[in-house]
Design a protein around this motif. Structure first.
Motif, PDB file in Angstrom:
ATOM      1  N   ILE A   1     -13.982 -37.871   2.868  1.00 50.30           N
ATOM      2  CA  ILE A   1     -14.978 -37.403   3.838  1.00 50.30           C
ATOM      3  C   ILE A   1     -16.223 -38.273   3.817  1.00 50.30           C
ATOM      4  CG2 ILE A   1     -16.421 -35.483   4.569  1.00 50.30           C
ATOM      5  CD1 ILE A   1     -14.416 -33.600   3.354  1.00 50.30           C
ATOM      6  N   ARG A   2     -16.697 -38.556   2.613  1.00 52.13           N
ATOM      7  CA  ARG A   2     -17.965 -39.275   2.552  1.00 52.13           C
ATOM      8  C   ARG A   2     -17.838 -40.698   3.079  1.00 52.13           C
ATOM      9  NH1 ARG A   2     -19.170 -42.009  -2.460  1.00 52.13           N
ATOM     10  NH2 ARG A   2     -17.284 -42.180  -3.667  1.00 52.13           N
TER      11      ARG A   2
ATOM     12  N   ASP B   1      -9.728 -33.768  10.924  1.00 48.24           N
ATOM     13  CA  ASP B   1     -10.142 -32.571  10.211  1.00 48.24           C
ATOM     14  C   ASP B   1     -10.401 -33.015   8.784  1.00 48.24           C
ATOM     15  OD1 ASP B   1      -9.957 -30.899  12.278  1.00 48.24           O
ATOM     16  OD2 ASP B   1      -7.945 -30.156  11.813  1.00 48.24           O
ATOM     17  N   ALA B   2     -11.024 -32.132   8.000  1.00 47.49           N
ATOM     18  CA  ALA B   2     -11.255 -32.497   6.619  1.00 47.49           C
ATOM     19  C   ALA B   2     -10.775 -31.373   5.724  1.00 47.49           C
ATOM     20  CB  ALA B   2     -12.728 -32.772   6.389  1.00 47.49           C
ATOM     21  N   GLU B   3     -10.331 -31.762   4.545  1.00 46.56           N
ATOM     22  CA  GLU B   3      -9.794 -30.793   3.600  1.00 46.56           C
ATOM     23  C   GLU B   3     -10.825 -29.707   3.307  1.00 46.56           C
ATOM     24  OE1 GLU B   3      -8.984 -32.550  -0.102  1.00 46.56           O
ATOM     25  OE2 GLU B   3      -8.292 -30.694  -1.041  1.00 46.56           O
TER      26      GLU B   3
ATOM     27  N   LYS C   1     -12.338 -27.771   5.264  1.00 49.55           N
ATOM     28  CA  LYS C   1     -13.387 -27.594   6.258  1.00 49.55           C
ATOM     29  C   LYS C   1     -12.793 -26.985   7.508  1.00 49.55           C
ATOM     30  CE  LYS C   1     -16.388 -29.810   3.771  1.00 49.55           C
ATOM     31  NZ  LYS C   1     -17.350 -29.060   2.993  1.00 49.55           N
ATOM     32  N   GLU C   2     -13.655 -26.299   8.212  1.00 50.84           N
ATOM     33  CA  GLU C   2     -13.198 -25.568   9.374  1.00 50.84           C
ATOM     34  C   GLU C   2     -13.208 -26.451  10.615  1.00 50.84           C
ATOM     35  OE1 GLU C   2     -14.705 -21.438  11.429  1.00 50.84           O
ATOM     36  OE2 GLU C   2     -15.504 -22.042   9.483  1.00 50.84           O
TER      37      GLU C   2
ATOM     38  N   ARG D   1     -10.551 -34.573   0.666  1.00 51.17           N
ATOM     39  CA  ARG D   1     -11.963 -34.379   0.412  1.00 51.17           C
ATOM     40  C   ARG D   1     -12.654 -35.661  -0.039  1.00 51.17           C
ATOM     41  NH1 ARG D   1     -15.905 -30.753  -0.406  1.00 51.17           N
ATOM     42  NH2 ARG D   1     -17.186 -31.349  -2.156  1.00 51.17           N
ATOM     43  N   GLY D   2     -11.913 -36.456  -0.777  1.00 53.06           N
ATOM     44  CA  GLY D   2     -12.512 -37.684  -1.282  1.00 53.06           C
ATOM     45  C   GLY D   2     -12.863 -38.657  -0.165  1.00 53.06           C
TER      46      GLY D   2
ATOM     47  N   ALA E   1     -13.798 -30.106  12.934  1.00 52.89           N
ATOM     48  CA  ALA E   1     -13.458 -31.526  12.930  1.00 52.89           C
ATOM     49  C   ALA E   1     -14.681 -32.338  12.527  1.00 52.89           C
ATOM     50  CB  ALA E   1     -12.986 -31.950  14.309  1.00 52.89           C
TER      51      ALA E   1
ATOM     52  N   ALA F   1      -2.364 -35.096  -1.128  1.00 55.24           N
ATOM     53  CA  ALA F   1      -2.168 -33.650  -1.081  1.00 55.24           C
ATOM     54  C   ALA F   1      -3.183 -32.972  -0.170  1.00 55.24           C
ATOM     55  CB  ALA F   1      -2.262 -33.081  -2.490  1.00 55.24           C
ATOM     56  N   GLY F   2      -4.398 -33.482  -0.177  1.00 54.84           N
ATOM     57  CA  GLY F   2      -5.435 -32.838   0.636  1.00 54.84           C
ATOM     58  C   GLY F   2      -5.362 -33.203   2.099  1.00 54.84           C
TER      59      GLY F   2
END
Lengths: 212, 212
Positions: free
Chosen positions: B130-131, B167-169, B171-172, B127-128, B174, B147-148
């Protein structure tokens, strides 16, 4: 009969995998789950809540928010949120500046005398309103059955030059395309978005000594 | 036409992937892509070339003939949109489907990937990260090994130079498309530096380009 038709159709479906039906945010065009990384989160949220409350529940309910945290630390999350707010403010300011610029920009329709009774009309500044110059030039050329082209002027800025004195007609066309209530006449939607008050009609007389 | 200076420099890069990566860095992907200035021209693709592209897609993407037929029907002819720096976008009815930098692999646009998520192997970023990805950064190893994140298991390891979907932690869908710079096993071992170079992602200028 239906029984014989059905198997073939299901067979076809089995072979070609159907596409996933995608749904994108109407504000930032991202998939809604990525709105939080865009720069208009609060607007996106509002939009989703109004248009698709079920999806809003899916992405922004308390449970979803908690699950979303995943492996990220609380601290990093709050930092992210802070940043989002900042980004949003920045984007707002940018949009505001763009709007102001648009309000200030002028469209100049100039009638240029070429040869006593012959004129060309040049239109400058349409691009500030998001008009595709090439398409607009083509539209004018078609409408007036004359030559119309996009040319660079002395300052290196693109402008549309149409043969003949059609300044008033062009003004009317732009006005018509942007009339309230009506969706604009067919084919005129290229000219949409121009502010009528910002159009200026000017005339340029040919100087005697520059005559060829 | 084909004797551009970059052609001569190709001799330095005996390795195909290496050359591709250099090109990637050089053109900065779709981060600053302006359709008005960066698109050179559009041409319909010869049917013999189309056949070639079709067979390349079938062998390089995880896709079957029927699904490809759905995306790009045999009877429809695609348009080759030439852009700066040997970047080619292929579009069907004005909608970009896939693109190719120089003679690298064909990569689907993120929108196409959303519809058919299975055509590329997936990796997941935490998640970190993504941005950073959404700001156009290349993906570093820790973002994938933490882990993510998620990398394919050892028995399905990907070599360097493979096209992958991000893909992202949590999130559904891509979030982007990239090219691996290290093999997936290598990423685990080294766990430092660039792992996957991002090529296109949600919200970049290719994403904004919905109609050509």
């Amino acid at each position: 009969m239906a029984a014989t038709v059905d198997p073939t159709s299901t067979q076809l479906e089995k072979r070609a995998t159907p596409p996933v039906q995608m749904f994108y945010c109407g504000v930032c065009t991202y998939p809604p789950e990525y709105c939080e990384f865009g720069n208009s989160l609060s607007k996106c949220k509002e939009w989703l809540q109004a248009q698709h409350p079920d999806l809003y529940e899916k992405y922004y309910s308390d449970v979803a928010l908690k699950a979303k945290l995943g492996t990220i630390s609380q601290e990093a999350q709050s930092r992210l949120e802070e940043e989002t707010i900042k980004k949003e403010a920045k984007a707002d300011a940018k949009a505001d500046a763009a709007r102001k610029k648009k309000l200030a920009s002028q469209v100049i329709i100039k009638r240029i005398e070429r040869n006593k009774r012959k004129f060309v009309t040049s239109i400058r500044g349409l691009e500030a309103f998001g008009v595709d110059l090439k398409k607009a030039a083509k539209l004018f050329a078609q409408r007036f059955a004359t030559g119309g082209s996009v040319t660079k002027n002395a300052a290196g800025i693109d402008e549309i030059v149409v043969q003949g004195d059609v300044s008033q007609e062009i003004y009317d066309m732009i006005a018509e395309a942007n009339e309230d209530g009506k969706g604009g006449k067919k084919g005129l939607d290229i000219l949409k978005g121009v502010l009528i008050d910002n159009i200026e009609l000017v005339e340029e007389k040919r100087k005697k000594d520059t005559e060829q | 036409m084909r004797t551009s200076p970059s052609h001569a420099s190709q001799a330095f890069f005996t390795d195909r992937t290496q050359r591709w990566q250099v090109l990637l860095q050089h053109r900065g992907m779709f981060k600053k892509f302006q359709p008005s200035t960066d698109i050179v021209g559009q041409t319909p693709v010869k049917s013999s070339v189309q056949r070639g592209i079709r067979s390349t897609l079938l062998s390089s993407w995880k896709i079957d003939t029927e699904t490809l037929e759905e995306i790009w029907p045999k009877k429809e002819s695609i348009v080759h949109v030439k852009c700066r720096d040997h970047l080619s976008i292929y579009a069907l009815h004005g909608e970009p489907l896939f693109f190719q930098g120089h003679d690298g692999p064909y990569l689907p646009t993120v929108r196409l990937l959303h519809k058919y998520p299975f055509i590329l192997p997936h990796v997941r970023i935490d998640r970190g990260a993504i941005r950073f990805l959404l700001a156009g950064a290349h993906m570093m190893c820790p973002g994938l090994t933490s882990a993510g994140g998620w990398l394919p298991p050892a028995d399905a390891a990907l070599p360097a130079g493979t096209a992958v979907a991000f893909d992202a932690e949590g999130k559904e869908f891509a979030v982007g498309v990239g090219i691996t710079k290290l093999g997936t096993e290598e990423m685990r071992a080294v766990n430092k530096g660039i792992a996957v170079e991002s090529v296109t992602y949600v919200g970049d200028d290719l994403w904004a380009l919905q109609k050509l």
